[in-house]
Design an enzyme around this catalytic site. Structure first.
Site, mmCIF file in Angstrom:
data_model
loop_
_atom_site.group_PDB
_atom_site.id
_atom_site.type_symbol
_atom_site.label_atom_id
_atom_site.label_comp_id
_atom_site.label_asym_id
_atom_site.label_seq_id
_atom_site.Cartn_x
_atom_site.Cartn_y
_atom_site.Cartn_z
ATOM 1 C CG ASN A 67 -58.769 10.607 -12.681
ATOM 2 O OD1 ASN A 67 -59.295 9.758 -13.405
ATOM 3 N ND2 ASN A 67 -57.594 10.402 -12.101
ATOM 4 C CG ASP A 117 -52.297 4.593 -15.725
ATOM 5 O OD1 ASP A 117 -52.406 5.808 -15.977
ATOM 6 O OD2 ASP A 117 -51.644 4.160 -14.751
#
EC number: 2.5.1.-
Length: 249
Positions: free
Chosen positions: A72, A24
């Site tokens: 996503n 991330d």
């Protein structure tokens, strides 16, 4: 609490067999550089190569990396398109290096909906490295943990419907055997240790079944800045954890 390390050198404690990484912070890293978000994703691939090679040298057996979640897809179309092109670049640039390092490439996640060129690149990488005997670099691409469990339940329910098994035959082992991580060696299917970069402190639908007893590690370091030293630092912290699996020591 009993100190199990009192008379034991930390260097004698084994590294985690299976490490999961939630990579991330790519977009935030790019923003700090005054660059588009996609610049961060490209830099993140360099970080992944470093982590994989160093993890192999440290003795890690499996490294599962959260490359793209089922959630996503809600990101901007241009960013999604760029992320889906990364495995193609990865194949051209990094697979030859990882192959020389004896690293295997595998993938879990839903193949439907992923561009054919992306799947083809990962499949070629898997084929090219299938005879390697070192660490498995396992891409979680278009992966969602709840979806994985749902699909496993459907497969088991179909077996019941077909009269192959009964409800009483269902065990935790059977469920695990129907999860996507069943492509991994049985002794390494559950991650011992999960790392998340960028300061967020949640699993975000990453391996929820398999992570039942995983040690968790959260760091503020953004993924493109996560280098060999950061991986070693994380593993040293893992070694100091007292893993009791619900029991006592």
């Amino acid at each position: 609490m009993l100190n199990i390390f009192k008379n034991k050198d930390i260097n004698e404690i084994p590294v985690p067999n299976h490490v999961g990484i939630i990579m991330d912070g790519n977009g935030r890293w790019a923003k700090k550089q005054g660059k588009p978000r996609v610049f961060g994703h490209k830099a993140g691939m360099d970080s992944l190569q470093r982590a994989a090679i160093h993890g192999q040298k440290m003795g890690i057996k499996v490294m599962t990396v959260y490359a793209f979640s089922t959630e996503n897809w809600s990101r901007p179309e241009a960013e999604v398109k760029f992320i889906m092109s990364l495995p193609i670049d990865f194949y051209e640039k990094f697979v030859p290096v990882l192959n020389k390092e004896n690293i295997q490439i595998r993938m879990i996640g839903e193949r439907d909906g992923v561009p054919k060129s992306t799947i083809d690149a990962i499949d070629r990488a898997s084929i090219d490295t299938k005879d390697n005997t070192g660490m498995i670099l396992n891409f979680a691409l278009n992966y969602g943990g709840r979806n994985e469990i749902t699909l496993a339940v459907k497969k088991i329910a179909q077996s019941i419907n077909d009269g192959i098994i009964s409800v009483n035959d269902i065990t935790e082992e059977m469920i695990a055997d129907n999860l996507e991580t069943s492509i991994l060696p049985k002794e390494y299917q559950d991650p011992d240790f999960i790392i998340r970069t960028s300061g967020e402190e949640r699993l975000s639908n990453f391996l929820p079944w398999q992570a039942a007893y995983s040690e968790l590690y959260f760091t503020d370091v953004l993924w493109p800045d996560f280098d060999e030293a950061e991986l070693e630092k994380a593993v040293e912290i893992y070694k100091k954890r007292d893993r009791r699996y619900g029991g006592l020591k």
